[in-house]
Design an enzyme around this catalytic site. Structure first.
Site, PDB file in Angstrom:
ATOM      1  CG  HIS A 467      -1.835   1.153   1.335  1.00 36.68           C
ATOM      2  ND1 HIS A 467      -3.158   1.073   1.009  1.00 36.68           N
ATOM      3  CD2 HIS A 467      -1.626   2.437   1.713  1.00 36.68           C
ATOM      4  CE1 HIS A 467      -3.728   2.257   1.186  1.00 36.68           C
ATOM      5  NE2 HIS A 467      -2.807   3.101   1.617  1.00 36.68           N
ATOM      6  CD  GLU A 468       1.494   3.552   3.655  1.00 31.88           C
ATOM      7  OE1 GLU A 468       1.641   4.622   3.025  1.00 31.88           O
ATOM      8  OE2 GLU A 468       0.443   3.289   4.286  1.00 31.88           O
ATOM      9  CG  HIS A 471       0.127   6.166  -0.807  1.00 32.16           C
ATOM     10  ND1 HIS A 471      -0.913   6.795  -1.453  1.00 32.16           N
ATOM     11  CD2 HIS A 471      -0.419   5.597   0.297  1.00 32.16           C
ATOM     12  CE1 HIS A 471      -2.035   6.596  -0.767  1.00 32.16           C
ATOM     13  NE2 HIS A 471      -1.761   5.865   0.298  1.00 32.16           N
ATOM     14  CG  HIS A 474       0.350   8.909  -6.985  1.00 30.22           C
ATOM     15  ND1 HIS A 474      -0.766   9.217  -6.263  1.00 30.22           N
ATOM     16  CD2 HIS A 474       0.179   9.504  -8.180  1.00 30.22           C
ATOM     17  CE1 HIS A 474      -1.582   9.962  -7.009  1.00 30.22           C
ATOM     18  NE2 HIS A 474      -1.023  10.151  -8.169  1.00 30.22           N
TER      19      HIS A 474
HETATM   20 ZN   LIG Z   1      -3.075   5.172   1.849  1.00 29.95          ZN
END
Ligand SMILES: [Zn+2]
Length: 678
Positions: A467-468, A471, A474
């Site tokens: 998940h991290e 990010h 991104h």
């Molecule tokens: Zn998040």
């Protein structure tokens, strides 16, 4: 001169952590504010007529030094803090919010911004420039810059009153939570609880100078009791206390506050020219307006409800068979769900952990990033860092071009706050024709290695890392001109797409085979374990979905309401909002709104839907990968070109449609969750 105020002369211009002293921060930030003010003055004092370049662009690039210093400071305050840094934070925060208020209230600056905004159609701007212009203008207008003086005053009065009410709301919830104690003196009343939870309860009692055990309304105490405690009467007692927070008709009651907050938010929105508070909030969201949100929630509800009702029936039958329960109540749900889950899956962390050695998982996520986006991660030990545990990487693309610096900080320690997050030390932007690359970091609190064992992650930690890292991608792949709309600076119902979509790879055989190997034997994780992980991840998904939707609908019932002043009973209003999502019988002495801190204290008003919204997006996006293969270069390229590299340069729905070829549909989520046939 203060080291923080100078350009960093380190390799890749990264923060010179080892040379920064705590006492450097306050003077550096003060100097940063001073310099940023001078930059703003240069804009407002410019004798030339306002243009996009001399006003909007200049404004976006102003305060660069200040941003650089504050990111270092606040990142440290989260990841490696101490009393001294915390004390400095107390001094720094008001200075920064005063500075940002000064900008918002700067009328000369607003006049220039407005002049450019009003002329926008004749300026021949790029899409990115138009987006930036709109964002800058709204930053003023949404704070009342267009209002006449008397209405500005009204707005300030409302804001003052609202912040007082929100504070009081939060204080009441906290006081209610802290005040309650369930004191247990007979050990049999703890039957079913794991040893660790019993131990905690004993310690809590000791701390309060009591014998026996103490259960409280704090989550780490409340949740295990509701999940494992056999004693139904005590579960009921505890659940009723939990559900009555802010609803006891005493000094800590929040009913009046809820009504007042809803009314004031509505007035505030009207004053600024919006129909409701939700219209105001959603203007800057991917969903755009309350109609879209309500349709979205009700559509999902219609599709998830049959599954939720089936699950509820199965759970009721199970409880009846096991303990003769005639009517399943709210205080039974968690307990029997856990029992049923154990019976069906027999899956625990200890079975999975040997397959998830941290180093293997890191290599796995890097390999996936290479397969999808051609990225290479090279560990570089010459980059200055704030703690020995931090790993530092230089990221390059398949042609060897420098893309980003990546920091990874995995283990808990005293100065680090809980949880996991991605953060930025320096955003990406293009200035004077040069593409200035970002410095990205992820911070987690994973299981530490011991003398005899490496760091072995739970499956939950594995998905957190993905998940991290999503990010982080991104941030790393950002490719925009302006810093304030670069990387993860997007509407907040869009920001979880890159992170959540990457979690999907954790459930795919093709991806797991790359890294999920037993740390001792090297054996690849067995397929039946993968199947169990998948099945247990969607256990009771229908009921969970209904619960999330009920909160989203309750949120909208308060904030998209065109006449909140006509609501006089919080409970009656709430019952109506819950009508279509109800599974358990209503409990007259409980109320959700009076302790719904997300929307009445925190920043989630008209935003609770975004949890589900983000899930629909990530499932729909991943479906595209699955259609062409989870390592499809074609889909990855589209995702990179239209989402990961674009930041907030365009309307997110436009970006998404360009990636996917169509608007997101809920079917992929419903299928993944097992709520409709595959
Ligand atoms: Zn998040």
């Amino acid at each position: 001169m203060n080291i923080l105020n100078k350009p960093f002369d380190t390799q890749f211009h990264t923060a010179p952590f080892s040379k920064i002293k705590n006492e450097d921060f306050l003077p550096a930030i003060k100097k940063g504010i001073e310099d940023a003010k001078a930059e703003i003055d240069a804009i407002t004092n410019n004798p030339e007529a306002p243009t996009f370049q001399n006003t909007i662009e200049a404004l976006d690039f102003s305060g660069e030094q200040l941003d650089r210093i504050s990111s270092i400071f606040f990142n440290l305050n989260s990841a490696e803090t101490n009393d001294e840094i915390q004390k400095i934070a107390q001094e720094v925060s008001p200075l920064l919010s005063e500075f940002s208020n000064d900008i918002t209230l700067n009328e000369t600056l607003f006049k220039r911004v407005k002049a450019v905004y009003d002329a926008k159609d004749s300026l021949d701007l790029t899409t990115e420039q138009l987006t930036l212009l709109n964002k800058k203008y709204k930053g003023f207008s949404r704070n009342g810059a267009n209002l006449p003086e008397d209405k500005k005053q009204q707005l300030r009065d409302i804001d003052k009153e609202l912040s007082k009410l929100k504070l009081k709301f939060g204080e009441n919830v906290l006081a209610e939570t802290n005040k309650y104690e369930l004191h247990i003196t007979n050990e049999a009343d703890l039957d079913g609880l794991p040893e660790s939870a019993k131990e905690e309860a004993k310690q809590t009692a000791e701390q309060k100078g009591k014998d026996g055990w103490m259960i409280t309304l704090q989550y780490p105490s409340y949740i295990p009791f509701m999940t494992y405690a056999k004693n139904r009467e005590l579960r009921k007692k505890l659940a009723l206390a939990f559900g009555a927070k802010g609803f006891n008709n005493d000094a800590l009651d929040n009913q009046d506050i809820v009504l007042k907050i809803a009314k004031l938010r509505h007035q505030r929105a009207n004053l600024l020219g919006y129909k409701t508070h939700a219209h105001f909030v959603l203007e800057e969201r991917m969903a755009k307006n309350p109609e879209t949100v309500n349709t979205f929630l009700n559509d999902l509800l219609e599709k998830a409800k049959p599954a939720a009702e089936r699950e509820f029936k199965t759970l009721s039958d199970f409880a009846k068979e096991l303990d003769g329960i005639e009517q399943l109540q709210k205080w039974d749900g968690g307990y029997y769900s856990e029992k049923l889950k154990q019976k069906l899956f027999d899956l625990d962390d200890e079975k999975l952990k040997p397959y998830f050695k941290l180093e293997n998982v890191i290599n796995g996520v890097f390999t996936i990033a290479e397969k999808l986006y051609g990225l290479q991660f090279e560990e570089i030990n010459t980059i200055d860092k704030y703690h020995d545990d931090v790993l530092t990487y230089k990221v390059t693309d398949s042609d060897g071009n420098y893309i980003s610096i990546f920091y990874a900080d995995f283990f808990p320690r005293a100065g680090k706050r809980n949880g996991a997050w991605m953060t930025v030390y320096k955003p990406q932007y293009v200035k004077n024709g040069e593409n200035s690359r970002p410095h990205i970091s992820i911070v987690c609190n994973f299981t530490k290695p011991t003398k005899t064992k490496p760091s072995l992650l739970t499956f939950n930690e594995v998905t957190t890392l993905f998940h991290e890292f999503g990010h982080a991608l991104h941030g790393m792949l950002a490719n925009t001109t302006y810093p304030s709309i670069s990387g993860t600076s997007v509407f907040w119902d869009f920001v979880e797409l890159p992170s959540q979509v990457l979690e999907n790879w954790c459930y795919e055989k093709e991806a797991l085979e790359l890294f999920a190997t037993h740390y001792e034997t090297g054996e690849v994780i067995p397929m039946d374990l993968i199947e169990k992980i998948k099945a247990s991840a969607t256990f009771h998904e229908g009921m969970q979905t209904l619960r999330q939707l009920s909160f989203g609908l309750l949120d909208m019932s308060w904030h998209a309401n065109e006449a909140p002043e006509t609501i006089n009973s919080v409970k009656a209003h709430e019952q109506k909002a819950f009508e279509n999502t109800k599974l358990y019988p209503d409990v007259a002495e409980n109320c959700m709104s009076t302790s719904f801190s997300h929307i009445f204290q925190g920043g989630y008003s008209s935003g609770y839907y975004s949890y589900k919204w983000a899930e629909v997006l990530d499932a729909d996006a991943f479906e595209f990968f699955k259609e062409e293969g989870i390592f499809s270069k074609n889909v990855a390229q589209k995702f990179k070109d239209n989402v990961l590299s674009q930041g907030g340069t365009e309307d997110p729905m436009t970006l998404y449609k360009r990636f996917r070829g169509k608007e997101p549909q809920p079917e992929a989520l419903l299928k993944r969750a097992g709520l409709i046939e595959k």
